[in-house]
Design a protein around this motif. Structure first.
Motif, PDB file in Angstrom:
ATOM      1  N   MET A 217      56.767  21.717  45.753  1.00  0.00           N
ATOM      2  CA  MET A 217      57.762  21.625  44.680  1.00  0.00           C
ATOM      3  C   MET A 217      59.169  21.579  45.266  1.00  0.00           C
ATOM      4  O   MET A 217      59.461  22.261  46.238  1.00  0.00           O
ATOM      5  N   GLU A 218      60.010  20.780  44.651  1.00  0.00           N
ATOM      6  CA  GLU A 218      61.386  20.621  45.136  1.00  0.00           C
ATOM      7  C   GLU A 218      62.331  20.840  43.965  1.00  0.00           C
ATOM      8  O   GLU A 218      61.958  20.616  42.818  1.00  0.00           O
ATOM      9  N   ARG A 219      63.547  21.272  44.272  1.00  0.00           N
ATOM     10  CA  ARG A 219      64.548  21.475  43.221  1.00  0.00           C
ATOM     11  C   ARG A 219      65.712  20.502  43.370  1.00  0.00           C
ATOM     12  O   ARG A 219      66.079  20.138  44.477  1.00  0.00           O
ATOM     13  N   THR A 220      66.263  20.142  42.223  1.00  0.00           N
ATOM     14  CA  THR A 220      67.490  19.345  42.217  1.00  0.00           C
ATOM     15  C   THR A 220      68.416  19.913  41.154  1.00  0.00           C
ATOM     16  O   THR A 220      67.954  20.552  40.209  1.00  0.00           O
ATOM     17  N   LEU A 221      69.703  19.725  41.353  1.00  0.00           N
ATOM     18  CA  LEU A 221      70.635  20.137  40.302  1.00  0.00           C
ATOM     19  C   LEU A 221      71.039  18.902  39.506  1.00  0.00           C
ATOM     20  O   LEU A 221      71.503  17.905  40.060  1.00  0.00           O
ATOM     21  N   ALA A 222      70.833  19.001  38.199  1.00  0.00           N
ATOM     22  CA  ALA A 222      71.315  17.968  37.276  1.00  0.00           C
ATOM     23  C   ALA A 222      72.516  18.539  36.542  1.00  0.00           C
ATOM     24  O   ALA A 222      72.604  19.752  36.340  1.00  0.00           O
ATOM     25  N   ILE A 223      73.441  17.673  36.181  1.00  0.00           N
ATOM     26  CA  ILE A 223      74.515  18.084  35.254  1.00  0.00           C
ATOM     27  C   ILE A 223      74.583  17.019  34.157  1.00  0.00           C
ATOM     28  O   ILE A 223      74.662  15.819  34.457  1.00  0.00           O
ATOM     29  N   ILE A 224      74.517  17.479  32.911  1.00  0.00           N
ATOM     30  CA  ILE A 224      74.836  16.592  31.791  1.00  0.00           C
ATOM     31  C   ILE A 224      76.354  16.678  31.675  1.00  0.00           C
ATOM     32  O   ILE A 224      76.918  17.723  31.350  1.00  0.00           O
TER      33      ILE A 224
ATOM     34  N   GLU B 128      62.838  21.255  38.594  1.00  0.00           N
ATOM     35  CA  GLU B 128      61.829  21.376  39.646  1.00  0.00           C
ATOM     36  C   GLU B 128      60.629  20.490  39.356  1.00  0.00           C
ATOM     37  O   GLU B 128      60.166  20.420  38.213  1.00  0.00           O
ATOM     38  N   ARG B 129      60.164  19.819  40.373  1.00  0.00           N
ATOM     39  CA  ARG B 129      58.892  19.076  40.357  1.00  0.00           C
ATOM     40  C   ARG B 129      58.671  18.539  41.771  1.00  0.00           C
ATOM     41  O   ARG B 129      59.529  18.690  42.633  1.00  0.00           O
ATOM     42  N   ALA B 130      57.536  17.903  42.006  1.00  0.00           N
ATOM     43  CA  ALA B 130      57.326  17.256  43.295  1.00  0.00           C
ATOM     44  C   ALA B 130      58.351  16.133  43.424  1.00  0.00           C
ATOM     45  O   ALA B 130      58.615  15.413  42.447  1.00  0.00           O
ATOM     46  N   ASP B 131      58.959  15.993  44.595  1.00  0.00           N
ATOM     47  CA  ASP B 131      59.950  14.925  44.837  1.00  0.00           C
ATOM     48  C   ASP B 131      61.069  14.916  43.802  1.00  0.00           C
ATOM     49  O   ASP B 131      61.504  13.846  43.347  1.00  0.00           O
ATOM     50  N   ALA B 132      61.540  16.090  43.428  1.00  0.00           N
ATOM     51  CA  ALA B 132      62.539  16.209  42.360  1.00  0.00           C
ATOM     52  C   ALA B 132      63.819  15.416  42.647  1.00  0.00           C
ATOM     53  O   ALA B 132      64.352  14.759  41.747  1.00  0.00           O
ATOM     54  N   VAL B 133      64.297  15.448  43.889  1.00  0.00           N
ATOM     55  CA  VAL B 133      65.575  14.793  44.210  1.00  0.00           C
ATOM     56  C   VAL B 133      65.455  13.277  44.005  1.00  0.00           C
ATOM     57  O   VAL B 133      66.244  12.670  43.268  1.00  0.00           O
ATOM     58  N   ALA B 134      64.451  12.686  44.650  1.00  0.00           N
ATOM     59  CA  ALA B 134      64.277  11.224  44.554  1.00  0.00           C
ATOM     60  C   ALA B 134      63.919  10.808  43.130  1.00  0.00           C
ATOM     61  O   ALA B 134      64.425   9.797  42.622  1.00  0.00           O
ATOM     62  N   LYS B 135      63.050  11.583  42.487  1.00  0.00           N
ATOM     63  CA  LYS B 135      62.614  11.221  41.131  1.00  0.00           C
ATOM     64  C   LYS B 135      63.786  11.270  40.151  1.00  0.00           C
ATOM     65  O   LYS B 135      63.979  10.358  39.335  1.00  0.00           O
ATOM     66  N   TRP B 136      64.630  12.330  40.252  1.00  0.00           N
ATOM     67  CA  TRP B 136      65.763  12.436  39.322  1.00  0.00           C
ATOM     68  C   TRP B 136      66.764  11.308  39.565  1.00  0.00           C
ATOM     69  O   TRP B 136      67.302  10.715  38.638  1.00  0.00           O
ATOM     70  N   ARG B 137      66.970  10.960  40.831  1.00  0.00           N
ATOM     71  CA  ARG B 137      67.888   9.856  41.140  1.00  0.00           C
ATOM     72  C   ARG B 137      67.356   8.527  40.593  1.00  0.00           C
ATOM     73  O   ARG B 137      68.120   7.679  40.140  1.00  0.00           O
TER      74      ARG B 137
END
Ligand code: CMP
Length: 146
Positions: A1-8, A76-85
């Motif tokens: 699991m990986e974390r990324t920060l999102a901002i709306i 959080e999810r697998a590949d969170a950084v790449a997936k969110w981008r």
């Protein structure tokens, strides 16, 4: 699991798009570990975007991000950084692919609806910029593991 920060970002929030963006976050399989509504000070935005402080757009960026409320979220999810981008699309909405959040809601390079961390390391670091450890919630109704 990986974390990324999102901002709306302020433009998306003011435009009434926060609900749709949160819905998209969930439907793309992210677990929301932390979320809050904040009105950042200029100093806080300067700290968050310190890596860009030599860039010509730094003043515009920090003024905009402190101009109105925004919603930071730890995802959080697998590949969170790449997936969110992938889900948010290119920084410049004119270059963002069909179906991405920036294509749908962003109006310019500066007012581009959402933020996403650019590396796994920054995902952790940026999450800590906005949330204490106790505010980043492990487990919950939206995740399968205990
Ligand atoms: P974000 O993903 O939050 O990370 C840095 C931000 O700087 C970026 O989104 C844009 O909003 C902003 N940015 C990057 N390049 C420019 C630019 N050329 N002009 C204005 N803002 C920019």
């Amino acid at each position: 699991m990986e974390r990324t920060l999102a901002i709306i970002k302020p433009d998306a929030l003011a435009g009434g798009h926060a609900g749709k963006i949160i819905d998209r976050i969930i439907s793309e399989g992210f677990a929301i570990r932390a979320m809050k509504l904040v009105r950042l000070t200029r100093r806080e935005t300067e700290g968050f975007y310190a890596v860009h402080n030599e860039r010509p757009f730094f003043g515009e960026l920090t003024e905009f991000m402190s101009s109105a409320p925004c919603i930071p979220l730890v995802l959080e999810r697998a590949d969170a950084v790449a997936k969110w981008r992938e889900v948010i699309g290119a920084t410049n909405p004119a270059e963002a692919a069909e179906g991405t959040i920036r294509k749908q809601f962003a109006t310019s390079m500066g007012e581009n609806a959402v933020h996403g961390s650019d590396s796994s390391e920054n995902g952790i670091k940026e999450g800590r910029y906005f949330f204490s450890e106790s505010e980043i919630v492990a487990g919950g109704a939206d995740v399968t593991e205990a």
